[in-house]
Design a protein around this motif. Structure first.
Motif, short mmCIF file in Angstrom:
data_model
loop_
_atom_site.label_atom_id
_atom_site.label_comp_id
_atom_site.label_asym_id
_atom_site.label_seq_id
_atom_site.Cartn_x
_atom_site.Cartn_y
_atom_site.Cartn_z
N LEU A 221 33.11 49.21 33.78
CA LEU A 221 32.30 48.00 33.89
C LEU A 221 32.79 47.08 34.99
CD1 LEU A 221 31.94 47.18 30.07
CD2 LEU A 221 30.30 48.37 31.54
N ILE A 222 34.12 46.97 35.15
CA ILE A 222 34.64 46.01 36.11
C ILE A 222 34.91 46.60 37.48
CG2 ILE A 222 35.65 44.63 34.27
CD1 ILE A 222 38.38 45.73 35.02
N ASP A 223 35.09 47.92 37.57
CA ASP A 223 35.42 48.51 38.87
C ASP A 223 34.31 48.38 39.91
OD1 ASP A 223 38.01 49.14 38.35
OD2 ASP A 223 37.67 51.26 37.93
N PRO A 224 33.03 48.63 39.58
CA PRO A 224 32.00 48.54 40.63
C PRO A 224 31.92 47.17 41.30
CG PRO A 224 31.17 49.80 38.77
CD PRO A 224 32.46 49.21 38.33
N LYS B 130 42.28 57.35 33.98
CA LYS B 130 41.55 56.73 32.86
C LYS B 130 41.52 55.21 32.98
CE LYS B 130 42.39 60.33 29.40
NZ LYS B 130 43.04 60.66 28.09
N ARG B 131 42.56 54.63 33.56
CA ARG B 131 42.63 53.18 33.72
C ARG B 131 42.48 52.77 35.17
NH1 ARG B 131 44.94 55.38 29.81
NH2 ARG B 131 44.83 54.47 27.73
N GLY B 132 41.73 53.58 35.91
CA GLY B 132 41.52 53.33 37.32
C GLY B 132 42.56 54.05 38.17
N ALA B 133 42.34 54.03 39.47
CA ALA B 133 43.28 54.65 40.40
C ALA B 133 44.49 53.74 40.55
CB ALA B 133 42.61 54.89 41.74
N LYS B 134 45.64 54.21 40.12
CA LYS B 134 46.86 53.41 40.12
C LYS B 134 47.96 54.09 40.94
CE LYS B 134 45.26 50.51 36.90
NZ LYS B 134 45.05 49.07 37.14
N ALA C 288 45.46 43.98 50.96
CA ALA C 288 45.71 44.09 49.52
C ALA C 288 46.95 43.32 49.10
CB ALA C 288 45.84 45.57 49.14
N ASP C 289 48.01 43.37 49.90
CA ASP C 289 49.23 42.66 49.54
C ASP C 289 49.01 41.15 49.52
OD1 ASP C 289 50.40 45.13 49.45
OD2 ASP C 289 51.60 44.87 51.28
N THR C 290 48.17 40.67 50.42
CA THR C 290 47.84 39.24 50.42
C THR C 290 47.14 38.85 49.13
OG1 THR C 290 47.63 39.21 52.83
CG2 THR C 290 46.54 37.44 51.62
N VAL C 291 46.20 39.68 48.69
CA VAL C 291 45.50 39.40 47.43
C VAL C 291 46.48 39.41 46.26
CG1 VAL C 291 43.67 40.17 45.87
CG2 VAL C 291 43.35 40.35 48.35
N THR C 292 47.41 40.35 46.27
CA THR C 292 48.42 40.42 45.21
C THR C 292 49.23 39.13 45.14
OG1 THR C 292 48.64 42.82 45.42
CG2 THR C 292 50.46 41.65 44.38
N LEU C 293 49.67 38.65 46.31
CA LEU C 293 50.50 37.45 46.34
C LEU C 293 49.71 36.19 45.98
CD1 LEU C 293 52.65 38.24 49.50
CD2 LEU C 293 53.36 38.32 47.09
N VAL C 294 48.44 36.14 46.37
CA VAL C 294 47.59 35.02 45.95
C VAL C 294 47.43 35.03 44.44
CG1 VAL C 294 45.25 34.08 46.02
CG2 VAL C 294 46.37 34.78 48.15
N GLY C 295 47.21 36.23 43.88
CA GLY C 295 47.09 36.34 42.43
C GLY C 295 48.36 35.91 41.73
N LEU C 296 49.52 36.30 42.27
CA LEU C 296 50.78 35.87 41.68
C LEU C 296 50.93 34.36 41.75
CD1 LEU C 296 53.60 36.38 40.52
CD2 LEU C 296 54.41 36.77 42.86
N GLY C 297 50.58 33.78 42.90
CA GLY C 297 50.66 32.33 43.03
C GLY C 297 49.79 31.61 42.00
N ARG D 223 44.08 37.05 37.32
CA ARG D 223 43.81 38.40 36.79
C ARG D 223 42.67 39.06 37.56
NH1 ARG D 223 47.95 40.16 36.05
NH2 ARG D 223 48.39 38.41 37.41
N ILE D 224 41.72 38.27 38.07
CA ILE D 224 40.70 38.85 38.94
C ILE D 224 41.36 39.37 40.22
CG2 ILE D 224 38.69 38.31 40.36
CD1 ILE D 224 37.85 36.31 38.17
N ALA D 225 42.28 38.58 40.76
CA ALA D 225 43.00 39.02 41.95
C ALA D 225 43.80 40.27 41.67
CB ALA D 225 43.91 37.90 42.45
N ASP D 226 44.33 40.38 40.46
CA ASP D 226 45.13 41.55 40.09
C ASP D 226 44.28 42.82 40.11
OD1 ASP D 226 47.51 42.89 39.07
OD2 ASP D 226 46.43 43.06 37.19
N GLY D 227 43.01 42.72 39.77
CA GLY D 227 42.13 43.87 39.87
C GLY D 227 41.59 44.06 41.28
N LEU D 228 41.50 42.96 41.99
CA LEU D 228 40.89 42.99 43.32
C LEU D 228 41.81 43.60 44.37
CD1 LEU D 228 38.31 42.18 44.78
CD2 LEU D 228 39.28 39.89 45.09
N ASP D 229 43.12 43.44 44.20
CA ASP D 229 44.03 43.97 45.23
C ASP D 229 43.91 45.49 45.33
OD1 ASP D 229 45.33 44.59 42.84
OD2 ASP D 229 47.18 43.52 43.34
N GLY D 230 43.74 46.15 44.18
CA GLY D 230 43.56 47.59 44.20
C GLY D 230 42.25 47.99 44.89
#
Length: 202
Positions: free
Chosen positions: A9-12, A142-146, A28-37, A62-69
């Motif tokens: 549901l959330i991946d598309p 099963k939980r997305g490409a990790k 992607a790393d920028t999104v990760t760090l923004v999410g952490l901030g 948490r949106i950023a946490d999914g978005l970085d991937g």
């Protein structure tokens, strides 16, 4: 428990947004760090006694946490990106309980320490399993490409975020909720250890 069910549901929409960010040069790393901030900002707001205000940066993190991937999939996935992502997640997951303890040490200290201990063993069981899975060439989507092998469990990302949201909405119930959630984390870790014993003993 529900992560595998909600991924389709959330991946598309995340993938579409990630492709758009990639096109304008956001990494992607920028999104990760923004999410952490954003996650750490939510912890600060909790610690100073405004957990209701913390909800917005918490959910955005948490949106950023999914978005970085999603950005990584649209550009180039790297091992460091996966490493930065999981390290940032663990810092965020520890910062929120710590913030509630700092907000009211007398009331929340014991329950917060128990919760953080349960996070510690749960994280260790997760990472240890991922290392052995990688060693044996195991893969799952099963939980997305990790970047790491993600094992399921009673409590996963969705349940943890729902728990944090509940804490922000009813902060006076931090202690009883933390004792219950911490106990469930110990059960999750224990079940993962039993799974590892069944899979990796040969």
């Amino acid at each position: 428990m529900f992560d595998a069910q909600i991924r389709p549901l959330i991946d598309p929409p995340l993938n579409r947004l990630g492709q758009g960010l990639a096109r304008v040069g956001v990494g992607a790393d920028t999104v990760t760090l923004v999410g952490l901030g954003l996650g750490l900002l939510s912890a600060v707001l909790i610690a100073v006694g405004t957990p209701g205000l913390a909800l917005v940066p918490l959910l955005l993190s948490r949106i950023a946490d999914g978005l970085d991937g999603a950005v990584a999939r649209a550009t180039r996935k790297t091992d460091f990106g996966g490493y930065l992502d999981i390290t940032s997640d663990f810092l965020f997951y520890g910062a929120v309980p710590l913030a509630f303890v700092l907000a009211d040490p007398a009331k929340n200290g014991g329950a917060g320490a128990f919760l953080l201990t349960s996070f510690y063993i749960n994280g260790a069981s997760f990472l240890g399993y991922a290392i052995l899975a990688e060693k044996r060439g195991m893969q799952t989507t099963k939980r997305g490409a990790k970047s790491l092998y993600f094992t399921g469990g009673l409590l996963e990302g969705f349940e943890t975020i729902a728990f944090f949201v509940a804490l922000c909405l009813i902060p006076s119930y931090f202690a009883p909720l933390a004792w219950v959630f911490g106990a469930l984390c110990f059960i999750t870790a224990g079940s993962r250890v039993l799974l590892a014993r069944a899979v990796f003993t040969d």
